[in-house]
Structure formats: C-alpha cells, structure tokens
Motif scaffolding. Sequence first.
Motif, PDB file in Angstrom:
ATOM      1  N   LEU A   1      56.278   8.029  21.695  1.00 22.95           N
ATOM      2  CA  LEU A   1      56.734   7.253  20.540  1.00 22.95           C
ATOM      3  C   LEU A   1      55.795   6.083  20.273  1.00 22.95           C
ATOM      4  CD1 LEU A   1      60.630   7.139  20.975  1.00 22.95           C
ATOM      5  CD2 LEU A   1      59.329   8.317  19.191  1.00 22.95           C
ATOM      6  N   ASN A   2      55.376   5.400  21.319  1.00 20.57           N
ATOM      7  CA  ASN A   2      54.428   4.287  21.153  1.00 20.57           C
ATOM      8  C   ASN A   2      53.087   4.790  20.632  1.00 20.57           C
ATOM      9  OD1 ASN A   2      56.116   2.196  21.952  1.00 20.57           O
ATOM     10  ND2 ASN A   2      55.663   2.472  24.123  1.00 20.57           N
ATOM     11  N   TRP A   3      52.645   5.952  21.137  1.00 22.23           N
ATOM     12  CA  TRP A   3      51.383   6.526  20.652  1.00 22.23           C
ATOM     13  C   TRP A   3      51.488   6.845  19.165  1.00 22.23           C
ATOM     14  CZ3 TRP A   3      49.515  10.653  18.046  1.00 22.23           C
ATOM     15  CH2 TRP A   3      48.132  10.885  18.103  1.00 22.23           C
ATOM     16  N   PHE A   4      52.600   7.459  18.759  1.00 17.42           N
ATOM     17  CA  PHE A   4      52.801   7.807  17.355  1.00 17.42           C
ATOM     18  C   PHE A   4      52.856   6.539  16.494  1.00 17.42           C
ATOM     19  CE2 PHE A   4      55.649   8.547  13.722  1.00 17.42           C
ATOM     20  CZ  PHE A   4      54.996   9.604  13.097  1.00 17.42           C
ATOM     21  N   SER A   5      53.534   5.516  16.987  1.00 17.87           N
ATOM     22  CA  SER A   5      53.648   4.268  16.232  1.00 17.87           C
ATOM     23  C   SER A   5      52.283   3.620  16.024  1.00 17.87           C
ATOM     24  CB  SER A   5      54.575   3.290  16.955  1.00 17.87           C
ATOM     25  OG  SER A   5      54.577   2.029  16.336  1.00 17.87           O
ATOM     26  N   GLN A   6      51.502   3.508  17.106  1.00 16.67           N
ATOM     27  CA  GLN A   6      50.224   2.801  17.034  1.00 16.67           C
ATOM     28  C   GLN A   6      49.151   3.587  16.285  1.00 16.67           C
ATOM     29  OE1 GLN A   6      49.196   1.837  21.079  1.00 16.67           O
ATOM     30  NE2 GLN A   6      51.023   0.581  21.383  1.00 16.67           N
ATOM     31  N   ASN A   7      49.133   4.908  16.457  1.00  8.06           N
ATOM     32  CA  ASN A   7      48.033   5.705  15.905  1.00  8.06           C
ATOM     33  C   ASN A   7      48.337   6.355  14.563  1.00  8.06           C
ATOM     34  OD1 ASN A   7      45.849   5.908  18.176  1.00  8.06           O
ATOM     35  ND2 ASN A   7      47.816   6.099  19.207  1.00  8.06           N
ATOM     36  N   ILE A   8      49.602   6.575  14.263  1.00  4.79           N
ATOM     37  CA  ILE A   8      49.961   7.271  13.019  1.00  4.79           C
ATOM     38  C   ILE A   8      50.806   6.384  12.108  1.00  4.79           C
ATOM     39  CG2 ILE A   8      51.054   9.303  12.007  1.00  4.79           C
ATOM     40  CD1 ILE A   8      48.610   9.989  13.662  1.00  4.79           C
TER      41      ILE A   8
ATOM     42  N   THR B   1      57.716  -4.339  17.098  1.00  3.16           N
ATOM     43  CA  THR B   1      57.205  -2.974  17.276  1.00  3.16           C
ATOM     44  C   THR B   1      58.338  -1.987  17.528  1.00  3.16           C
ATOM     45  OG1 THR B   1      55.134  -3.838  18.189  1.00  3.16           O
ATOM     46  CG2 THR B   1      55.647  -1.533  18.626  1.00  3.16           C
ATOM     47  N   ILE B   2      59.276  -2.359  18.393  1.00 10.06           N
ATOM     48  CA  ILE B   2      60.423  -1.489  18.672  1.00 10.06           C
ATOM     49  C   ILE B   2      61.275  -1.328  17.417  1.00 10.06           C
ATOM     50  CG2 ILE B   2      62.494  -1.219  20.089  1.00 10.06           C
ATOM     51  CD1 ILE B   2      61.064  -2.974  22.211  1.00 10.06           C
ATOM     52  N   ALA B   3      61.466  -2.453  16.696  1.00  5.67           N
ATOM     53  CA  ALA B   3      62.280  -2.433  15.481  1.00  5.67           C
ATOM     54  C   ALA B   3      61.673  -1.529  14.418  1.00  5.67           C
ATOM     55  CB  ALA B   3      62.436  -3.852  14.944  1.00  5.67           C
ATOM     56  N   LEU B   4      60.340  -1.482  14.357  1.00  2.00           N
ATOM     57  CA  LEU B   4      59.678  -0.626  13.373  1.00  2.00           C
ATOM     58  C   LEU B   4      60.053   0.838  13.591  1.00  2.00           C
ATOM     59  CD1 LEU B   4      56.027  -0.960  12.159  1.00  2.00           C
ATOM     60  CD2 LEU B   4      56.919   1.272  12.790  1.00  2.00           C
ATOM     61  N   LEU B   5      60.011   1.279  14.843  1.00  2.06           N
ATOM     62  CA  LEU B   5      60.369   2.667  15.154  1.00  2.06           C
ATOM     63  C   LEU B   5      61.841   2.940  14.858  1.00  2.06           C
ATOM     64  CD1 LEU B   5      58.431   3.080  18.513  1.00  2.06           C
ATOM     65  CD2 LEU B   5      57.928   4.257  16.376  1.00  2.06           C
ATOM     66  N   ILE B   6      62.707   2.004  15.228  1.00  6.24           N
ATOM     67  CA  ILE B   6      64.137   2.170  14.951  1.00  6.24           C
ATOM     68  C   ILE B   6      64.369   2.213  13.444  1.00  6.24           C
ATOM     69  CG2 ILE B   6      66.409   1.066  15.133  1.00  6.24           C
ATOM     70  CD1 ILE B   6      65.427  -0.124  17.828  1.00  6.24           C
ATOM     71  N   GLY B   7      63.712   1.312  12.724  1.00  5.37           N
ATOM     72  CA  GLY B   7      63.888   1.252  11.274  1.00  5.37           C
ATOM     73  C   GLY B   7      63.436   2.514  10.578  1.00  5.37           C
ATOM     74  N   PHE B   8      62.313   3.070  11.038  1.00  8.14           N
ATOM     75  CA  PHE B   8      61.829   4.321  10.435  1.00  8.14           C
ATOM     76  C   PHE B   8      62.822   5.447  10.695  1.00  8.14           C
ATOM     77  CE2 PHE B   8      58.905   8.082  10.380  1.00  8.14           C
ATOM     78  CZ  PHE B   8      58.611   8.022   9.021  1.00  8.14           C
ATOM     79  N   GLY B   9      63.389   5.467  11.902  1.00  5.79           N
ATOM     80  CA  GLY B   9      64.407   6.472  12.216  1.00  5.79           C
ATOM     81  C   GLY B   9      65.648   6.317  11.357  1.00  5.79           C
TER      82      GLY B   9
END
Length: 479
Positions: free
Chosen positions: A8-15, A107-115
Amino acid sequence: MDALLTPLNWFSQNILQNPAFFVGLLVLIGYLLLKKPLHDVFAGFVKATVGYLILNVGAGGLVNTFRPILVALAKKFSLEAAVIDPYFGLAAANAKLEGIGFISVATIALLIGFGVNILLVALRKLTKVRTLFITGHIMVQQAATISVFVLILIPQLQNSWGAWAVGIICGLYWAVSSNMTVEPTQRLTGGGGFAIGHQQQFAIWFVDKIAPFLGKKEDNLDDLKLPSFLSVFHDTVVASATLMLVFFGSILLVLGPEMMSNAELIGAGAYNPAKQAFFMYVIQTAFTFSVYLFILMQGVRMFVTELTNAFQGISSKLLPGSFPAVDVAASYGFGSSNAVLSGFAFGLVGQLITIALLVIFKNPVLIITGFVPVFFDNAAIAVYADKRGGWKAAVALSFISGVLQVALGAIAVTLLGLTGGYHGNIDLVLPWLPIGYIFKSLGVIGYGLVCLFFLLIPQLQFAKAKDKEAYYRGEVQAD
C-alpha cells in the motif's frame, strides 16, 4: 500487518502520489477492460502518461517562474507574512503536524480517503456519488491541510483515530465536491466525460449557478468586440505574453537588477548581469510564462482524450457510471481562449487590492499572493463563468474570488496558527474555513455534522434532477 502496509505504501508513493502514472494506469486498465489490442493499450498508456507529464512541465514552469519574484518581493520589503499557495501551505501544514507529533497522519489519511472515495462510487445507487478523484498531488496537499484542520481544532482526535478521522473526511470531500462539478463540466465541454478534482470544486458549482444572473452567455469573451489593433489579443500566446510583460515587467522593475541577481535568494531564476541586459531578462521572464501556458494546454489535450476514452471501460466494468475527476487545467481547452488570462488578471487585481487593505488597516497577518490560487482558481472560475454568463460574470466572479482568497486566507492562518503559508485555494477558504470554526466550536459533534453535510449534498443533487437516469449519465438537465 506489514505485508499489507508495504504494498500500500509502495502504491501510494509511486502511483497514487504521481498522477501521471496513476492516469496512465487508469487508461491501461480501461483499455484492457474494453478489450483493445495490446498495442493500442500500450499506446494509450504512453500518450496519457506523457500528456500528464507535459501538463506537469507546464504547471511546474508557471509556478517556478512566479515563485522567485514572490521571494524577492518579501525580501526587498522585509515582509514577514504567509504566502497563500498550496506548496507553501503544504510546508506550513507539515511543520504544524510535526510539532504535535502527527507528521505521518496525512499519508495514511490519503490512502484511507482514496478508499472512501472508491466505496462511495461503488455504492453510487445509495450515495449518488459518480466521481473518482484521481489528482494525486492535489490529494497530498489537501490531506496535509485537512489534517491540521481536524487535529488542531479537535484535540480529542489527536490519537490513534486521528488518521481515520482525517481520511474519512478527505474521502468525503474529494468524492462529493468533484461530483458537484459533473454537470458544469459536461456543459462546458459538450459532454467531455470528466469532472474536476482539484481545489475549486465548490467554487465551480457556485459559479455555474450564479453566472447567468450576472451577464449573458452570448456576450462571451471570444465575441467581445475589440478595436482592430487589439484583435491580436484573441491569440492566447500573444495575449498571455503581453499581459505578463506588463505584469512581470512592472514588478521586476520595482525589484531592480541588484535584487534579482541574488543567486542565493532567487536560485535558478536569478538574473546574471554578465550575460544579459536587465530589460532582456524581464522580457524573457514574461514570455517564458506564455511558453509554459502553451505547454500546459498541449499536455491537457493529450491525456484528456485518452483518459476519457479509456474510462468508459472502468465506468462500464468496475465502477459503473463513474467519471474521472481530473486537474482543473483540463477544462481550459474548452472555454474561451481569453478566459484563462482574464481570470488570472482580475483575480490578481482582487488579491492585490485586498492585500493593500490588510496593510492599511494594519491586519496582524499579512498575506502574500501565491501563483497557484491566483492562476488556477481564478482562471477556472472565469472559464466556467464566461460559459454561463459571458464576460461580465467572468470578470466579476474572478475578482471576488481574489478578494476572498486573501481576506479569508488571513483568517485561516490565524485560526490554525500556521507560520509562513496557507493553502490559499478558494475551496480551502470556502467551505473549509467555516468548517474549521464548526470543528473548533463543536468538536467531535461538529466533525460528525460536517460528514453528514457532505453526504447530504449528492442526495440533494439527485433529488433535484428531473431525469434520475440522466443524472447517473451526467447529462445536463434544464435548470
């Protein structure tokens, strides 16, 4: 847990945080779902990714051309102030979060928000949300600023639930605000098949509603009768280069060659008197703005075409009836060729007048104008306003936006206790400044009320639609 977080961190940072590859990935998936030949899939991926990279070059060049001049102005006149610009705002927000020990929350919130955004679209029959916010770099900026709103103004959430609270409200804002731009953008583009996911979605919705009351759409900027010698300004390149020559030229002449030759201060934008006359430096700086604007427009045309076509696959197979919410610059190619420049110019005038009033009335917070809000917000407002209410609406609404960006930005800096900068874009003062006061006054209860407010908006949009199926298709219905 690490096995889940690592990819998930890889996807967040790179994509996810790299919108060019995120858009390219969406195009690749969309074309595969449409069962296009593999060579067409590859070509679409390349064109979409390169198109967005071209847009980034244009947008980044515009920002980098303007920012050294802001720095020099602050230095010359000893201004200790907040710059209203999302990049300065991001730095200020991160410093604030680091100070309270929550630097990783955004950073964590970004992934949660996208979900959350994906979930709201997947449940569109229930939520009435049709848009997937895919502008990754904007999501990074907003996640940091919204983290400050939530964690500073609701201290009860400065715990393990903080990231979830920020992520949920980010996802709601991204999904709902971009959903508000579907009809305005479909109207502007003639059914272009995309929405706006940037920093002015509430403003676009408001402008689309109010502009018809301020002027006639027939009296638009393209049809504005100019004296014959001014007809050259119907050409975007000529108009932008001339406007920037007057604008940048005036500022650079005030700053002078000594200030602009300070390489330590200005960096790559410094003037080198050994290689160039100062007046030639002024002309080159002004014309460079026009170059980057032209580059931006070319990138928009490339990636929007591919994304619109490919998203039909995602819309029909994975997220039925969904629209991609993209960078606001994607709208510029569909409006008047003069609207972008008019919005910039009149929005800037509104900002400068308001800054002067802050100085006159000795406001404790002095605001310095930032390029991103003054250009991207006000240009977009003028594009949408001109489509609905002609040049009068475009001029009036972009001017008002400039005033609000500065006046309310100064209040936001005080409310959040930020140093050096604030996000500044129009949506981050309206609606987010009132939301901030709700958080401060009502705490967790206020947070819940704001979440309900966001969820209610698409329900009201759907209830107002005369043709419910047309709403899901994004078709423009009579007001």
